[in-house]
Design a protein around this motif. Structure first.
Motif, PDB file in Angstrom:
ATOM      1  N   PHE A  93       0.910  -1.156  -0.019  1.00 12.27           N
ATOM      2  CA  PHE A  93      -0.076  -0.062   0.028  1.00 12.27           C
ATOM      3  C   PHE A  93       0.821   1.215  -0.004  1.00 12.27           C
ATOM      4  CE2 PHE A  93      -2.220  -3.387   1.643  1.00 12.27           C
ATOM      5  CZ  PHE A  93      -3.295  -3.673   0.815  1.00 12.27           C
ATOM      6  N   LEU A  94       2.072   1.180   0.412  1.00 15.81           N
ATOM      7  CA  LEU A  94       3.056   2.336   0.361  1.00 15.81           C
ATOM      8  C   LEU A  94       3.710   2.304  -1.126  1.00 15.81           C
ATOM      9  CD1 LEU A  94       4.576   1.960   3.637  1.00 15.81           C
ATOM     10  CD2 LEU A  94       3.025   3.685   3.054  1.00 15.81           C
ATOM     11  N   ALA A  95       4.091   1.052  -1.534  1.00 14.32           N
ATOM     12  CA  ALA A  95       4.665   1.279  -2.790  1.00 14.32           C
ATOM     13  C   ALA A  95       3.819   1.382  -3.813  1.00 14.32           C
ATOM     14  CB  ALA A  95       5.533  -0.029  -3.140  1.00 14.32           C
ATOM     15  N   ILE A  96       2.687   0.921  -4.037  1.00 13.09           N
ATOM     16  CA  ILE A  96       1.980   0.980  -5.179  1.00 13.09           C
ATOM     17  C   ILE A  96       1.496   2.445  -5.668  1.00 13.09           C
ATOM     18  CG2 ILE A  96      -0.562   1.097  -4.385  1.00 13.09           C
ATOM     19  CD1 ILE A  96       0.718  -1.212  -7.247  1.00 13.09           C
ATOM     20  N   THR A  97       1.464   3.296  -4.933  1.00 16.65           N
ATOM     21  CA  THR A  97       1.226   4.889  -5.307  1.00 16.65           C
ATOM     22  C   THR A  97       2.549   5.247  -5.598  1.00 16.65           C
ATOM     23  OG1 THR A  97       0.878   5.476  -3.130  1.00 16.65           O
ATOM     24  CG2 THR A  97      -0.958   4.909  -4.386  1.00 16.65           C
ATOM     25  N   ALA A  98       3.711   4.568  -5.074  1.00 16.67           N
ATOM     26  CA  ALA A  98       5.250   5.172  -5.616  1.00 16.67           C
ATOM     27  C   ALA A  98       5.690   6.421  -4.528  1.00 16.67           C
ATOM     28  CB  ALA A  98       5.373   5.342  -6.821  1.00 16.67           C
ATOM     29  N   PHE A  99       6.527   6.306  -4.419  1.00 12.40           N
ATOM     30  CA  PHE A  99       7.406   7.096  -3.556  1.00 12.40           C
ATOM     31  C   PHE A  99       7.313   7.855  -2.386  1.00 12.40           C
ATOM     32  CE2 PHE A  99       7.086   7.154  -8.316  1.00 12.40           C
ATOM     33  CZ  PHE A  99       8.041   6.404  -8.507  1.00 12.40           C
ATOM     34  N   ALA A 100       6.201   7.985  -1.833  1.00 17.14           N
ATOM     35  CA  ALA A 100       5.780   8.957  -0.813  1.00 17.14           C
ATOM     36  C   ALA A 100       4.034   8.774  -0.303  1.00 17.14           C
ATOM     37  CB  ALA A 100       5.908  10.462  -0.893  1.00 17.14           C
TER      38      ALA A 100
ATOM     39  N   MET B 269       0.627   5.868 -12.232  1.00 16.30           N
ATOM     40  CA  MET B 269       0.688   6.039 -10.606  1.00 16.30           C
ATOM     41  C   MET B 269      -0.905   6.028 -10.248  1.00 16.30           C
ATOM     42  SD  MET B 269       3.785   8.496  -9.781  1.00 16.30           S
ATOM     43  CE  MET B 269       3.512   8.790  -8.089  1.00 16.30           C
ATOM     44  N   ARG B 270      -1.601   6.873 -10.971  1.00 17.28           N
ATOM     45  CA  ARG B 270      -3.062   6.995 -10.758  1.00 17.28           C
ATOM     46  C   ARG B 270      -3.874   5.776 -10.942  1.00 17.28           C
ATOM     47  NH1 ARG B 270      -1.877  11.828 -13.649  1.00 17.28           N
ATOM     48  NH2 ARG B 270      -2.040  13.665 -12.216  1.00 17.28           N
ATOM     49  N   ASP B 271      -3.560   5.098 -12.149  1.00 15.74           N
ATOM     50  CA  ASP B 271      -4.179   3.924 -12.247  1.00 15.74           C
ATOM     51  C   ASP B 271      -3.801   2.805 -11.247  1.00 15.74           C
ATOM     52  OD1 ASP B 271      -5.057   5.058 -14.702  1.00 15.74           O
ATOM     53  OD2 ASP B 271      -3.719   3.894 -16.039  1.00 15.74           O
ATOM     54  N   ASN B 272      -2.883   2.768 -10.745  1.00 17.40           N
ATOM     55  CA  ASN B 272      -2.249   2.085  -9.730  1.00 17.40           C
ATOM     56  C   ASN B 272      -2.994   2.139  -8.467  1.00 17.40           C
ATOM     57  OD1 ASN B 272      -0.487   0.331 -11.527  1.00 17.40           O
ATOM     58  ND2 ASN B 272       1.337   1.238 -10.463  1.00 17.40           N
ATOM     59  N   THR B 273      -3.177   3.572  -8.018  1.00 18.14           N
ATOM     60  CA  THR B 273      -3.969   3.675  -6.927  1.00 18.14           C
ATOM     61  C   THR B 273      -5.471   3.377  -7.039  1.00 18.14           C
ATOM     62  OG1 THR B 273      -2.401   5.515  -6.564  1.00 18.14           O
ATOM     63  CG2 THR B 273      -4.514   5.836  -5.606  1.00 18.14           C
ATOM     64  N   ASP B 274      -5.944   3.606  -8.390  1.00 20.29           N
ATOM     65  CA  ASP B 274      -7.296   3.200  -8.525  1.00 20.29           C
ATOM     66  C   ASP B 274      -7.518   1.682  -8.185  1.00 20.29           C
ATOM     67  OD1 ASP B 274      -7.998   5.945  -9.068  1.00 20.29           O
ATOM     68  OD2 ASP B 274      -8.069   5.693 -11.147  1.00 20.29           O
TER      69      ASP B 274
ATOM     70  N   ASP C 230      -0.681  -9.578  -5.760  1.00 13.18           N
ATOM     71  CA  ASP C 230      -0.427  -9.612  -7.263  1.00 13.18           C
ATOM     72  C   ASP C 230      -0.915  -8.294  -7.827  1.00 13.18           C
ATOM     73  OD1 ASP C 230      -0.186 -12.343  -7.023  1.00 13.18           O
ATOM     74  OD2 ASP C 230      -2.327 -12.857  -7.379  1.00 13.18           O
ATOM     75  N   ALA C 231      -1.782  -7.570  -7.354  1.00 12.85           N
ATOM     76  CA  ALA C 231      -2.087  -6.205  -8.063  1.00 12.85           C
ATOM     77  C   ALA C 231      -0.898  -5.150  -7.883  1.00 12.85           C
ATOM     78  CB  ALA C 231      -3.251  -5.503  -7.313  1.00 12.85           C
TER      79      ALA C 231
ATOM     80  N   ARG D 149       5.285  -3.548 -12.310  1.00 13.50           N
ATOM     81  CA  ARG D 149       5.547  -4.012 -13.623  1.00 13.50           C
ATOM     82  C   ARG D 149       5.088  -2.986 -14.629  1.00 13.50           C
ATOM     83  NH1 ARG D 149       4.821  -9.285 -11.608  1.00 13.50           N
ATOM     84  NH2 ARG D 149       2.836  -9.375 -12.064  1.00 13.50           N
ATOM     85  N   LYS D 150       4.012  -2.343 -14.495  1.00 12.07           N
ATOM     86  CA  LYS D 150       3.606  -1.317 -15.363  1.00 12.07           C
ATOM     87  C   LYS D 150       4.226  -0.039 -15.090  1.00 12.07           C
ATOM     88  CE  LYS D 150      -1.208  -2.919 -15.748  1.00 12.07           C
ATOM     89  NZ  LYS D 150      -2.712  -2.997 -15.218  1.00 12.07           N
TER      90      LYS D 150
END
Length: 160
Positions: A21-28, A82-87, A117-118, A124-125
């Motif tokens: 949950f920290l990494a998927i939106t990346a960075f901070a 980043m937005r898509d991953n957050t969604d 997995d997500a 990967r994206k």
């Protein structure tokens, strides 16, 4: 640790899962993002807040990486992933929250697996679009990006 109350719902995750949950939106991530409110806001309010939050993180990273005009189109591709991953992660969390009261232990593990997995798919994206941006950076920007990635929250295993 309580086993009858899912950790995800309490806003706490096992050490490895916290990175999802920290990494998927990346960075901070904003300081208050880890724990959900006891009385959740309506979905549309949460969606607006989440978009504001990811947009704030995207803008912050844009500034910290010192993205220049020539790199803006490449940056927009990074920001969109980043937005898509957050969604994607938000949708998984909302599904989990709506099914929480009927989940058994196996369902709980499957839900964590879906998040894992997500997360992996999101990275990967993100990697190839960020690689293209990174390749366009000056040596100084690359050093800065390396430092940001080395020290920010998307590497929870290094923190502790």
């Amino acid at each position: 640790m309580k086993f009858n109350t899912p950790l995800f719902a309490q806003g706490r995750l096992p050490a490895g899962a916290a990175g999802f949950f920290l990494a998927i939106t990346a960075f901070a991530s904003p300081a208050g993002a880890a724990a959900p409110a006891q009385n959740p806001a309506p979905a549309h309010v949460m969606t607006v807040a989440a978009h504001d939050s990811i947009d704030a993180r995207i803008n912050s990273l844009h500034n910290r990486l010192q993205i220049n005009g020539a790199q803006e189109a490449l940056w927009q591709k990074v920001a969109q992933v980043m937005r898509d991953n957050t969604d994607t992660m938000r949708a998984l969390r909302e599904t989990r929250m709506s099914q929480m009261s009927s989940m058994n232990a196996v369902d709980d593990l499957k839900s964590y697996g879906q998040a894992a997995d997500a997360h992996a798919e999101g990275i990967r994206k993100l990697t190839p679009v960020f690689q293209t941006l990174y390749d366009s950076m000056s040596d100084e920007q690359k050093k800065n990006a390396d430092l940001i990635f080395r020290t920010d929250h998307h590497h929870p295993a290094k923190k502790g």
